[in-house]
Design a protein around this motif. Structure first.
Motif, PDB file in Angstrom:
ATOM      1  N   VAL A 249      -9.671 -10.243 -11.159  1.00  0.00           N
ATOM      2  CA  VAL A 249     -10.859  -9.849 -10.401  1.00  0.00           C
ATOM      3  C   VAL A 249     -10.713 -10.256  -8.932  1.00  0.00           C
ATOM      4  O   VAL A 249     -11.041  -9.485  -8.024  1.00  0.00           O
ATOM      5  N   CYS A 250     -10.224 -11.486  -8.701  1.00  0.00           N
ATOM      6  CA  CYS A 250     -10.057 -11.963  -7.322  1.00  0.00           C
ATOM      7  C   CYS A 250      -9.035 -11.118  -6.562  1.00  0.00           C
ATOM      8  O   CYS A 250      -9.204 -10.846  -5.368  1.00  0.00           O
ATOM      9  N   HIS A 251      -7.979 -10.704  -7.242  1.00  0.00           N
ATOM     10  CA  HIS A 251      -6.965  -9.863  -6.588  1.00  0.00           C
ATOM     11  C   HIS A 251      -7.571  -8.542  -6.145  1.00  0.00           C
ATOM     12  O   HIS A 251      -7.357  -8.089  -5.020  1.00  0.00           O
ATOM     13  N   PHE A 252      -8.349  -7.911  -7.034  1.00  0.00           N
ATOM     14  CA  PHE A 252      -8.987  -6.646  -6.676  1.00  0.00           C
ATOM     15  C   PHE A 252     -10.021  -6.833  -5.566  1.00  0.00           C
ATOM     16  O   PHE A 252     -10.100  -6.029  -4.633  1.00  0.00           O
ATOM     17  N   ALA A 253     -10.822  -7.899  -5.685  1.00  0.00           N
ATOM     18  CA  ALA A 253     -11.958  -8.055  -4.788  1.00  0.00           C
ATOM     19  C   ALA A 253     -11.553  -8.447  -3.377  1.00  0.00           C
ATOM     20  O   ALA A 253     -12.210  -8.051  -2.407  1.00  0.00           O
ATOM     21  N   TYR A 254     -10.456  -9.209  -3.231  1.00  0.00           N
ATOM     22  CA  TYR A 254     -10.168  -9.778  -1.919  1.00  0.00           C
ATOM     23  C   TYR A 254      -8.929  -9.216  -1.234  1.00  0.00           C
ATOM     24  O   TYR A 254      -8.697  -9.518  -0.060  1.00  0.00           O
ATOM     25  N   ARG A 255      -8.138  -8.400  -1.903  1.00  0.00           N
ATOM     26  CA  ARG A 255      -6.918  -7.918  -1.247  1.00  0.00           C
ATOM     27  C   ARG A 255      -7.197  -7.109   0.017  1.00  0.00           C
ATOM     28  O   ARG A 255      -6.411  -7.176   0.969  1.00  0.00           O
ATOM     29  N   PRO A 256      -8.302  -6.316   0.114  1.00  0.00           N
ATOM     30  CA  PRO A 256      -8.553  -5.637   1.396  1.00  0.00           C
ATOM     31  C   PRO A 256      -8.753  -6.603   2.544  1.00  0.00           C
ATOM     32  O   PRO A 256      -8.310  -6.342   3.672  1.00  0.00           O
ATOM     33  N   PHE A 257      -9.405  -7.725   2.282  1.00  0.00           N
ATOM     34  CA  PHE A 257      -9.691  -8.685   3.346  1.00  0.00           C
ATOM     35  C   PHE A 257      -8.449  -9.488   3.727  1.00  0.00           C
ATOM     36  O   PHE A 257      -8.356  -9.974   4.855  1.00  0.00           O
ATOM     37  N   LEU A 258      -7.506  -9.617   2.806  1.00  0.00           N
ATOM     38  CA  LEU A 258      -6.231 -10.244   3.146  1.00  0.00           C
ATOM     39  C   LEU A 258      -5.437  -9.358   4.102  1.00  0.00           C
ATOM     40  O   LEU A 258      -4.769  -9.853   5.022  1.00  0.00           O
ATOM     41  N   ILE A 259      -5.506  -8.048   3.899  1.00  0.00           N
ATOM     42  CA  ILE A 259      -4.851  -7.117   4.831  1.00  0.00           C
ATOM     43  C   ILE A 259      -5.506  -7.202   6.209  1.00  0.00           C
ATOM     44  O   ILE A 259      -4.829  -7.254   7.244  1.00  0.00           O
ATOM     45  N   ALA A 260      -6.849  -7.232   6.223  1.00  0.00           N
ATOM     46  CA  ALA A 260      -7.565  -7.315   7.498  1.00  0.00           C
ATOM     47  C   ALA A 260      -7.250  -8.621   8.223  1.00  0.00           C
ATOM     48  O   ALA A 260      -7.100  -8.639   9.449  1.00  0.00           O
ATOM     49  N   ALA A 261      -7.146  -9.724   7.483  1.00  0.00           N
ATOM     50  CA  ALA A 261      -6.815 -11.019   8.106  1.00  0.00           C
ATOM     51  C   ALA A 261      -5.406 -11.007   8.685  1.00  0.00           C
ATOM     52  O   ALA A 261      -5.161 -11.555   9.762  1.00  0.00           O
ATOM     53  N   ALA A 262      -4.465 -10.355   7.975  1.00  0.00           N
ATOM     54  CA  ALA A 262      -3.093 -10.260   8.486  1.00  0.00           C
ATOM     55  C   ALA A 262      -3.054  -9.440   9.778  1.00  0.00           C
ATOM     56  O   ALA A 262      -2.342  -9.790  10.734  1.00  0.00           O
ATOM     57  N   ILE A 263      -3.811  -8.355   9.813  1.00  0.00           N
ATOM     58  CA  ILE A 263      -3.884  -7.541  11.031  1.00  0.00           C
ATOM     59  C   ILE A 263      -4.488  -8.348  12.169  1.00  0.00           C
ATOM     60  O   ILE A 263      -4.011  -8.310  13.315  1.00  0.00           O
ATOM     61  N   HIS A 264      -5.542  -9.099  11.876  1.00  0.00           N
ATOM     62  CA  HIS A 264      -6.220  -9.880  12.912  1.00  0.00           C
ATOM     63  C   HIS A 264      -5.305 -10.950  13.493  1.00  0.00           C
ATOM     64  O   HIS A 264      -5.341 -11.220  14.703  1.00  0.00           O
ATOM     65  N   GLU A 265      -4.467 -11.551  12.650  1.00  0.00           N
ATOM     66  CA  GLU A 265      -3.577 -12.610  13.112  1.00  0.00           C
ATOM     67  C   GLU A 265      -2.222 -12.083  13.573  1.00  0.00           C
ATOM     68  O   GLU A 265      -1.393 -12.864  14.044  1.00  0.00           O
ATOM     69  N   GLY A 266      -1.964 -10.795  13.407  1.00  0.00           N
ATOM     70  CA  GLY A 266      -0.708 -10.223  13.860  1.00  0.00           C
ATOM     71  C   GLY A 266       0.494 -10.668  13.067  1.00  0.00           C
ATOM     72  O   GLY A 266       1.565 -10.909  13.630  1.00  0.00           O
TER      73      GLY A 266
END
Length: 477
Positions: A249-266
């Motif tokens: 459930v955590c993988h499904f729920a939070y993977r979009p925000f992990l992508i966004a955090a990676a983009i934000h931090e470059g």
């Protein structure tokens, strides 16, 4: 309130308002007038004392506040403020002071479930069948609430924030901030514990705190710190713990925000590594066989995710390119070309599936879609992902164009050389330049935030999740 008449006479004498001698079995007055005596049984009368008590309480509170403001010494003479508040409290609070607080805490799991359904309508509804039989994100919260203090505080701060949004009560918003502070302090202690550092409860608690920061923004980049903690916990747990149960459930729920955090931090997203790509491929094969109207999207849906998650790495490597003629730039170009080809094919496939689904909803049953495919669809999890794929495809095509275009040098450098540069000499000077030759960054809407008065603010995170964190993504050169 229950009331009874004060007189002990018969009911008829009471009604006629005359003196009754209370004779048994019949009074003298009833015998005198030749009527049947109704007896002496007194009926119960129910009276609404609410308006009278409310008026009395308001009068007392106004007088008390006026006295306290005019003469603060009365508080010290009469005792502490706590004593005065206790004296004015309701009978429930005086008999059991923690009763109100306990009732509120006991309602948190149900309130939290309402929050999830309201704030994440598309992600929760369209992906519920993927979590497992009878297992959903709010159900896990309902089952485990009350087991760990840090977990309860994380749930309570979000549900209280939701209640404050519904009621507009600033005191509830203040309560949610208090619970958030308690959760932060408790989670900080647990992170140093080997026993709890990899638990499902801690992972869920940090995810909830990240959601809280994304919506309230106590500081600008606090949600990024929480995302780093989620990344650290997931890597420590390993891929296998995210195949079933709460980890899934955590993988499904939070993977979009992990992508966004990676983009934000470059930086690259770790979900693009081979092990985590294998996890996505496994879940894709498993969920596409489940019985659900949304399972027909899974093949294209997960394949698009597996391509989108590579985008932060492409951006990071492109920013490190020193020369567009270098071998590293050519290898990167090949990878981007393959991803673009895949995204075009998968986007066309997902668009056809959405068009066919909408056609069936209208009662048109055919083997395939008939007519031109629309460009816009009702907002669902697949349609949001389609928008993200199209947007990302445009960014990568723009990046390809810059990787194939020589960078022009400054006019001052060309005048000092006193030599007219041909395209060959221009590209040569670019290849010998020091430092990165592509100066740009990628931003997304999650990193920039959203105005709280925006009518879409409450369901904003749902659109971020549906677009795999790439909502409003754009390259700034």
């Amino acid at each position: 309130m229950v009331g009874v008449p004060y007189s002990k006479g018969c009911l008829l004498c009471l009604e006629r308002r005359i003196r009754c001698d209370q004779s048994i079995p019949h009074c003298h007055q009833c015998r005198r007038y030749g009527v049947v005596c109704p007896g002496y049984k007194r009926p119960w009368q129910f009276q609404d004392e609410g308006p009278r008590l409310q008026k009395r309480y308001q009068k007392f509170s106004v007088t008390s506040n006026h006295n306290f403001q005019d003469n603060p010494q009365t508080i010290r003479r009469g005792g502490s403020i706590r004593t005065h508040l206790f004296a004015n409290a309701s009978i429930d609070e005086r008999v059991y002071p923690a009763l109100i607080n306990q009732c509120y805490i006991s309602q948190q799991p149900r309130m939290f479930k309402d929050f999830i359904c309201a704030a994440f309508p598309t992600m929760f509804f369209h992906n519920e069948f993927r979590f497992g039989d009878g297992f959903t994100f709010p159900d896990w919260v309902l089952k485990h609430f009350g087991t760990k203090p840090y977990y309860d505080a994380s749930v309570s701060c979000l549900s209280a924030q939701y209640l404050a949004h519904l009621t507009g009560d600033p005191s509830i918003n203040h309560f949610s901030r208090q619970k958030y502070s308690q959760a932060l302090a408790a989670v900080r202690q647990v992170l140093n514990s080997d026993e709890e550092a990899s638990s499902d409860a801690l992972l869920l608690a940090v995810i909830l705190l990240s959601f809280y920061e994304m919506t309230t923004r106590t500081t600008r980049d606090a949600w990024v710190c929480h995302s780093r903690a989620v990344k650290h916990i997931m890597l420590k747990r390993g891929m296998n713990l995210h195949l079933t149960g709460a980890g899934r459930v955590c993988h499904f729920a939070y993977r979009p925000f992990l992508i966004a955090a990676a983009i934000h931090e470059g930086e690259p997203c770790f979900l693009g590594e081979d092990d985590w790509q294998d996890l996505a491929a496994f879940l894709r094969a498993e969920d596409s066989q489940k019985q659900s109207e949304w399972s027909l999207y899974i093949d294209a849906y997960e394949a698009i995710f597996m391509e989108l998650v590579k985008c932060p790495r492409y951006i990071q490597e492109a920013r490190e390119v020193v020369s567009i003629a270098s071998p590293k730039a050519r290898v990167l170009e090949q990878y981007i070309v393959m991803t673009c080809d895949r995204l075009r094919t998968l986007s066309d496939e997902l668009r056809s599936l959405l068009a066919s689904y909408n056609q069936r909803k209208l009662g048109i049953v055919c083997r395939g879609f008939i007519g031109p495919e629309p460009n816009r669809f009702p907002e669902t999890s697949p349609s949001l992902l389609l928008s993200a794929a199209v947007n990302t495809l445009g960014i990568l095509e723009q990046l390809l164009f810059r990787l194939n275009t020589p960078v022009c040098i400054d006019e001052e450098d060309s005048s000092s050389s006193n030599v007219a540069l041909s395209p060959i000499s221009q590209s040569t000077s670019t290849s010998n330049a020091s430092g990165p030759c592509l100066d740009f960054r990628l931003v997304c809407e999650l990193g920039e935030g959203i105005q709280k008065d925006d009518p879409r603010a409450f369901t904003w995170l749902d659109r971020v999740a549906g677009s795999m964190g790439l909502l409003g993504a754009k390259a700034i050169h």
